[in-house]
Design a protein around this motif. Structure first.
Motif, PDB file in Angstrom:
ATOM      1  N   ALA A 189       0.825  -1.208   0.000  1.00  0.00           N
ATOM      2  CA  ALA A 189       0.000   0.000   0.000  1.00  0.00           C
ATOM      3  C   ALA A 189       0.861   1.260   0.000  1.00  0.00           C
ATOM      4  CB  ALA A 189      -0.927  -0.010   1.215  1.00  0.00           C
ATOM      5  N   ILE A 190       1.926   1.267   0.797  1.00  0.00           N
ATOM      6  CA  ILE A 190       2.795   2.449   0.881  1.00  0.00           C
ATOM      7  C   ILE A 190       3.522   2.669  -0.439  1.00  0.00           C
ATOM      8  CG2 ILE A 190       4.846   3.410   1.995  1.00  0.00           C
ATOM      9  CD1 ILE A 190       4.003   2.037   4.561  1.00  0.00           C
ATOM     10  N   VAL A 191       4.013   1.583  -1.040  1.00  0.00           N
ATOM     11  CA  VAL A 191       4.755   1.705  -2.301  1.00  0.00           C
ATOM     12  C   VAL A 191       3.868   2.267  -3.398  1.00  0.00           C
ATOM     13  CG1 VAL A 191       5.734   0.309  -4.157  1.00  0.00           C
ATOM     14  CG2 VAL A 191       6.543  -0.001  -1.827  1.00  0.00           C
ATOM     15  N   PHE A 192       2.655   1.744  -3.522  1.00  0.00           N
ATOM     16  CA  PHE A 192       1.759   2.221  -4.588  1.00  0.00           C
ATOM     17  C   PHE A 192       1.335   3.662  -4.331  1.00  0.00           C
ATOM     18  CE2 PHE A 192      -2.136   2.189  -7.225  1.00  0.00           C
ATOM     19  CZ  PHE A 192      -1.567   1.733  -8.409  1.00  0.00           C
ATOM     20  N   TRP A 193       1.072   3.993  -3.072  1.00  0.00           N
ATOM     21  CA  TRP A 193       0.733   5.379  -2.729  1.00  0.00           C
ATOM     22  C   TRP A 193       1.927   6.293  -2.992  1.00  0.00           C
ATOM     23  CZ3 TRP A 193       3.157   8.204   1.237  1.00  0.00           C
ATOM     24  CH2 TRP A 193       2.605   9.442   1.528  1.00  0.00           C
ATOM     25  N   GLY A 194       3.134   5.816  -2.690  1.00  0.00           N
ATOM     26  CA  GLY A 194       4.335   6.632  -2.874  1.00  0.00           C
ATOM     27  C   GLY A 194       4.567   7.001  -4.326  1.00  0.00           C
ATOM     28  N   ILE A 195       4.347   6.083  -5.238  1.00  0.00           N
ATOM     29  CA  ILE A 195       4.567   6.395  -6.664  1.00  0.00           C
ATOM     30  C   ILE A 195       3.522   7.388  -7.146  1.00  0.00           C
ATOM     31  CG2 ILE A 195       3.182   4.517  -7.653  1.00  0.00           C
ATOM     32  CD1 ILE A 195       6.617   5.756  -8.896  1.00  0.00           C
ATOM     33  N   LEU A 196       2.313   7.347  -6.574  1.00  0.00           N
ATOM     34  CA  LEU A 196       1.297   8.334  -6.940  1.00  0.00           C
ATOM     35  C   LEU A 196       1.657   9.713  -6.389  1.00  0.00           C
ATOM     36  CD1 LEU A 196      -2.040   6.316  -6.453  1.00  0.00           C
ATOM     37  CD2 LEU A 196      -0.802   6.788  -8.578  1.00  0.00           C
ATOM     38  N   LYS A 197       2.291   9.747  -5.212  1.00  0.00           N
ATOM     39  CA  LYS A 197       2.751  11.024  -4.671  1.00  0.00           C
ATOM     40  C   LYS A 197       3.823  11.617  -5.585  1.00  0.00           C
ATOM     41  CE  LYS A 197       2.040  12.832  -1.235  1.00  0.00           C
ATOM     42  NZ  LYS A 197       1.105  13.934  -0.900  1.00  0.00           N
ATOM     43  N   TRP A 198       4.735  10.760  -6.060  1.00  0.00           N
ATOM     44  CA  TRP A 198       5.745  11.261  -6.998  1.00  0.00           C
ATOM     45  C   TRP A 198       5.066  11.816  -8.246  1.00  0.00           C
ATOM     46  CZ3 TRP A 198       6.281   9.490 -12.002  1.00  0.00           C
ATOM     47  CH2 TRP A 198       7.311  10.107 -12.732  1.00  0.00           C
ATOM     48  N   GLU A 199       4.099  11.076  -8.753  1.00  0.00           N
ATOM     49  CA  GLU A 199       3.438  11.493  -9.992  1.00  0.00           C
ATOM     50  C   GLU A 199       2.764  12.848  -9.825  1.00  0.00           C
ATOM     51  OE1 GLU A 199       0.313   9.510 -13.175  1.00  0.00           O
ATOM     52  OE2 GLU A 199      -0.090   9.408 -11.033  1.00  0.00           O
ATOM     53  N   SER A 200       2.154  13.067  -8.671  1.00  0.00           N
ATOM     54  CA  SER A 200       1.434  14.321  -8.444  1.00  0.00           C
ATOM     55  C   SER A 200       2.385  15.508  -8.282  1.00  0.00           C
ATOM     56  CB  SER A 200       0.542  14.206  -7.206  1.00  0.00           C
ATOM     57  OG  SER A 200       1.334  14.069  -6.039  1.00  0.00           O
ATOM     58  N   GLN A 201       3.672  15.229  -7.963  1.00  0.00           N
ATOM     59  CA  GLN A 201       4.644  16.304  -7.756  1.00  0.00           C
ATOM     60  C   GLN A 201       5.802  16.222  -8.743  1.00  0.00           C
ATOM     61  OE1 GLN A 201       5.903  16.242  -3.618  1.00  0.00           O
ATOM     62  NE2 GLN A 201       3.839  15.770  -2.882  1.00  0.00           N
ATOM     63  N   ALA A 202       5.618  15.468  -9.828  1.00  0.00           N
ATOM     64  CA  ALA A 202       6.729  15.167 -10.741  1.00  0.00           C
ATOM     65  C   ALA A 202       7.375  16.423 -11.321  1.00  0.00           C
ATOM     66  CB  ALA A 202       6.252  14.254 -11.864  1.00  0.00           C
ATOM     67  N   ASP A 203       6.627  17.516 -11.417  1.00  0.00           N
ATOM     68  CA  ASP A 203       7.189  18.743 -11.979  1.00  0.00           C
ATOM     69  C   ASP A 203       8.150  19.435 -11.016  1.00  0.00           C
ATOM     70  OD1 ASP A 203       5.696  18.304 -14.248  1.00  0.00           O
ATOM     71  OD2 ASP A 203       3.990  19.497 -13.540  1.00  0.00           O
ATOM     72  N   ASP A 204       8.085  19.062  -9.756  1.00  0.00           N
ATOM     73  CA  ASP A 204       8.979  19.624  -8.739  1.00  0.00           C
ATOM     74  C   ASP A 204      10.321  18.886  -8.803  1.00  0.00           C
ATOM     75  OD1 ASP A 204      10.341  20.438  -6.487  1.00  0.00           O
ATOM     76  OD2 ASP A 204       8.618  20.276  -5.148  1.00  0.00           O
ATOM     77  N   PRO A 205      11.440  19.607  -8.907  1.00  0.00           N
ATOM     78  CA  PRO A 205      12.752  18.940  -8.959  1.00  0.00           C
ATOM     79  C   PRO A 205      13.018  18.027  -7.763  1.00  0.00           C
ATOM     80  CG  PRO A 205      12.960  21.265  -9.543  1.00  0.00           C
ATOM     81  CD  PRO A 205      11.550  21.083  -9.039  1.00  0.00           C
TER      82      PRO A 205
END
Length: 954
Positions: free
Chosen positions: A101-117
């Protein structure tokens, strides 16, 4: 990893040993709660991304829909059968689900902030959690393909199908690199380094591992520095991802550190790199063919070496033999029916309808894969969770037990036959859970909606669903007849489907309530989905997941130990037999004088090493074999070769032959090597009556029953080093320590000693008594005095009488305990001890449930009723006969309904069983002059015979 976390929670018991298991279960419950929280955040993130445009403010109706979707999906998973079962037990699966659950949520967090360096910190967080999860369970690695696709779709907003196919194969390759490259080959390379440094350069053990670690760390540091200096972001990300993955994986260091202390429980003894390699490779579980290999009846034409095995010597690593495998004369693609174990071969033939000469083809294997491995052993579990479940019986054999149903009787009747008169085995089973297809329908609505609105995200969820479900089925290629149902292995797949159940709120809103205002549509859709999925799942599943008032596992494990005489040796077999006993002894310190010996592990040199040491208050086992006689690669297996010896040979002489290093006591193989062999199966152990009396093995009043020697026939065609060690104990124990075997182990583990094993309850004690020729069945051989004491004064009964629910294993224990009471009662009555018999009968009525949990309990109750008649307790006997007959009649009525609806005999074995015992009840009541009851039972019997006769097969 799990051990470290659970150890931390165990400290909350503050020294109360009886509370340690409770707080370890609390750890699982909290991990499960965390899983549901992260699932809620994941669903709301996917929902928000799908319905809210970037920069758009979220209005009330969208907020209601998003929150409703998260609530529905998260709670649906919380109350799904498989997740719920694992959520409250101290096992790895609760923490494994949290990592997923944490891993899948974590990749979605990256996706939502991907424009941030700085967003890449989320990818590194994911890598670290994934590394930690390896120390929990490698199932988490199956999220890798889904993670790679999230990354790909974010970096390529308009992908083409060629790119998707390419990334699919990249994701498979990445999964293989992590699973095999990082987890296994890193350790394998470290082992080669250590071998070179120790055996070639003459350095100490571990020096090569240290050098390898320095090179690995140095290489990773150099790679990271190089990627920074050259501004290679992709390389930098890969290097950092690898480092963090390895950081997490380093939790395995606990095993190596712990092994140095030589604890009592020290699986594989991973104190050196080669033992650790065996541990991470799961070498004890063997290999299974995947893409190409043998069938169960493929001819073995040769043996080929596949590698060298090593063990730690005094100064160098030494050869422990070679790793080898059979060469088969015929192979096939996609071998699914490959195990040549007798019980598996029998299953394959029965399930597929093969005769003895049939050679399975590719199509046969595919049919088996789709119908059994996928249909019975995955889809059945999937339907349990989201459609409904008939009972908690073992459904691995197919047939009517353990299947799924919906509760919509006309639909269920298509598969299962007439449903109008469901029997007690179903309607009185707490696992009779009916969801009426509603969670499945909501999930399918959510999947369709998701694919219509956001194909890329839906594809990612679908990939997670497939890889943690059907892909596991294909990869594991499991054998049939497992020790338990394996639905917990597929919870990642059910997790993915729960996401779609949550998103089903939007499908309902858009399609079912589109005529309402947006706010009302959101509210109605959320409420309807909430009732259709999590609420009905919780309501139906609560009773069979509430194990709070059942203590069977604890009490049975304590019973095993407490019923042993002081300083006993207790032989157990397998996980279910052993782990609860280990818990009772190692955690609660119950009977630390008893030496528990797991025969499944006794074939390993490291385990025999442990048996040679003092453990707790138990002195070392009476073993004379030396480490060089049983070290890995030596005497692993010694085959029987018939020397035509008619008489029984003293076991001491056989042991000497098996341990002999004299070439005259060995046979020469085709390759010129020499091996010890078992020259005869006719064994003997001479007995000194005085010694047996002096040690208290046999009471003085039974002195006349002592045999001059124990003579038996060994029941296997080979001797393992575990059997060798067992022989050594039998020869040199001299009856100083009582010897017990648990009563639930496979018959072959008794090595042919059955006629000298006397039941004292859960355990069978080895006694040198003259075999009673009047005893026809081994289970009739009992030691009445200690059995009476155990059942009446020692044993706890796990609250089985009043427990809200007993799982299948616990209900099997009810039958086991019932059989013990029956055996004791029969023995006492035969000896004319009526007063004690009546006490035993009363104890039975006080502790054994009146409810029938299985056919086996029906059989046990019949024999108990017979004993009640023998005690002249006619009222209780008649009441029990009527109750049993009522149960049997309802079962037969249902089976007759099903047979008539399908126009063929349903569950023939069950029909024959119930009819046989109903017929026996007719004869029993007639024999004890209960004529009116007998005539009533005979009428019922004849009515059933008339209904089943048109379908009889002879």
């Amino acid at each position: 990893m799990v051990s470290m976390i659970q150890r931390l929670f165990s400290t909350l018991a503050f020294g109360d040993k009886t509370k340690i298991a409770y707080f370890m279960n609390v750890a699982s419950a909290l991990a499960s709660a965390g899983t549901i929280l992260f699932l809620f955040w994941t669903i709301t993130a996917l929902a928000k991304k799908t319905i809210v445009n970037k920069g758009e403010a979220i209005n009330t109706q969208k907020t209601i829909s998003i929150m409703g979707a998260g609530l529905v999906g998260a709670l649906a998973y919380a109350f799904s059968d498989s997740f719920w079962f694992s959520a409250v037990e101290a096992e790895v699966y609760a923490l494994s689900s949290l990592c997923t659950a944490i891993v899948f949520w974590g990749i979605l967090k990256w996706e939502s902030q991907a424009d941030d360096p700085k967003a890449e910190r989320w990818l590194l967080f994911v890598a670290y959690i994934m590394g930690l999860s390896i120390g929990v369970h490698i199932l988490n690695l199956l999220t890798i393909p889904a993670l790679i696709f999230v990354y790909y779709f974010k970096k390529n907003p308009s992908p083409n199908w060629q790119g998707v196919v390419k990334i699919f194969f990249v994701s498979i390759l990445s999964l293989a690199v992590v699973q095999f490259g990082l987890i296994q080959y890193v350790v394998a390379l470290a082992a080669k380094f250590d071998y070179f440094f120790v055996n070639t350069l003459g350095f100490g053990f571990g020096s090569g591992v240290l050098c390898f670690a320095v090179l690995l760390i140095g290489g990773l540091v150099y790679g990271i520095r190089y990627s920074i200096l050259k501004n290679k972001r992709a390389l930098n990300l890969i290097m950092l991802f690898t480092v963090l993955l390895l950081f997490g994986y380093s939790s395995f260091a606990l095993l190596i550190i712990r092994a140095q202390a030589k604890p009592n429980l020290n699986n594989t003894d991973p104190e050196n790199v080669f033992n650790f390699l065996s541990y991470v490779n799961r070498a004890q579980y063997g290999d299974r063919p995947l893409l190409y290999g043998e069938n169960y009846n493929s001819e073995k034409i040769d043996i080929k070496e596949t590698g060298q095995l090593y063990r730690k010597g005094e100064k160098k690593y030494e050869s422990a033999g070679t790793r080898s495998e059979y060469v088969f004369g015929d192979k096939t693609l996609a071998p699914r029916m490959y195990s040549d174990k007798a019980e598996h071969v029998k299953f394959y033939k029965n399930y597929m309808g093969f005769d003895d000469t049939h050679k399975p083809t590719l199509m046969d294997n595919l049919k088996y894969m789709f119908s059994f491995q996928t249909g019975q052993m995955y889809m059945r579990y999937f339907m349990w969770n989201f459609v409904g479940r008939q009972d908690n019986e073992d459904g691995q054999f197919g047939g009517k037990s353990g299947t799924w149903l919906s509760g919509i009787k006309p639909i269920d009747a298509i598969r299962l036959g007439d449903q109008k008169n469901l029997p007690p085995s179903i309607v009185e089973n707490k696992a009779y859970n009916r969801f009426f297809f509603l969670p499945l329908i909501i999930g399918l609505i959510g999947a369709v909606w998701h694919f219509k609105r956001n194909q890329k995200d839906a594809g990612v969820v679908g990939l997670l669903f497939v890889f943690t479900g059907v892909a596991i089925v294909v990869y594991l290629n499991s054998v049939p007849i497992e020790p338990r149902e394996r639905d917990y292995a597929y919870v990642g797949s059910f997790y993915a489907f729960a996401i779609w159940i949550g998103l089903g709120v939007f499908g309902l809103k858009d399609w079912a309530f589109k005529k309402l205002t947006p706010v009302r549509a959101s509210i109605f859709a959320s409420i309807i989905a909430l009732f259709a999925a999590p609420i009905i799942m919780a309501e139906q599943g609560w009773d069979d997941h509430n194990r709070s008032d059942s203590h069977v596992a604890h009490d049975m494990s304590v019973n095993y130990l407490k019923s042993c005489a002081p300083n006993a040796i207790l032989f157990t077999y397998g996980d279910n037999d052993t782990y609860p006993v280990w818990y009772a002894q190692e955690v609660e310190n119950i009977r630390p004088d008893v030496r528990v010996v797991n025969l499944s592990l006794f074939t390993a040199d490291w385990y025999i090493d442990g048996m040679r040491r003092k453990q707790n208050q138990s002195e070392p086992l009476p073993l004379t074999i030396t480490p060089n006689q049983y070290v890995a690669g030596t005497r692993d297996i010694m085959y029987y070769q018939d020397y035509k010896i008619a008489q029984h040979i003293e076991l001491k002489e056989i042991l000497d032959v098996l341990l002999s290093d004299n070439d005259a006591d060995k046979v020469t193989m085709n390759d010129g090597s020499k091996y010890n062999v078992l020259p005869t199966k006719n064994l003997k152990l001479s007995v000194s009556p005085q010694q047996v009396l002096d040690t208290g093995t046999v009471p003085k009043e039974d002195a006349g029953k002592i045999a001059g020697s124990m003579e038996w026939t060994f029941n296997q065609n080979y001797v393992t080093k575990g059997t060798l060690a067992l022989f050594d104990i039998l020869v040199h124990n001299n009856w100083k320590r009582p010897i017990y075997f648990t009563g639930a182990m496979p018959d072959e583990q008794y090595v042919g000693l059955n006629k000298y094993l006397y039941s004292e309850g859960l355990n069978k004690r080895l006694l040198p008594l003259k075999p009673d020729t009047a005893i026809e069945q081994d289970f009739d051989r009992i030691n009445i005095k200690p059995l009476y004491n155990n059942l009446m004064n020692v044993y706890g009964f796990g609250n089985i009488k009043n427990a809200n629910h007993l799982d299948r294993q616990s209900s099997d224990d009810v039958t086991m305990l019932s059989n013990m009471f029956n055996g004791l009662l029969t023995g006492l009555i035969n000896e004319g001890k009526m007063a004690e018999s009546k006490k035993v009968a009363n104890k039975f009525m006080a502790v054994i449930p009146a409810k029938f949990y299985s056919m086996r309990q029906v059989m046990s109750t019949y024999y108990f009723t017979e004993n009640l008649y023998r005690l002249n307790d006619l009222n209780q006997a008649n009441a029990m006969i009527k109750k049993t007959a009522d149960y049997v009649n309802k079962e037969l009525t249902h089976l007759a309904d099903v047979s008539e609806s399908k126009n063929q005999l349903a569950a023939e074995q069950d029909v024959r069983f119930y009819l046989a015992y109903l017929g026996q009840m007719v004869k029993l009541t007639e024999a004890f002059k209960q004529n009116e009851l007998s005539q009533s039972l005979e009428k019922q019997y004849n009515n059933h015979i008339a209904r089943f006769t048109p379908f009889a097969t002879g």
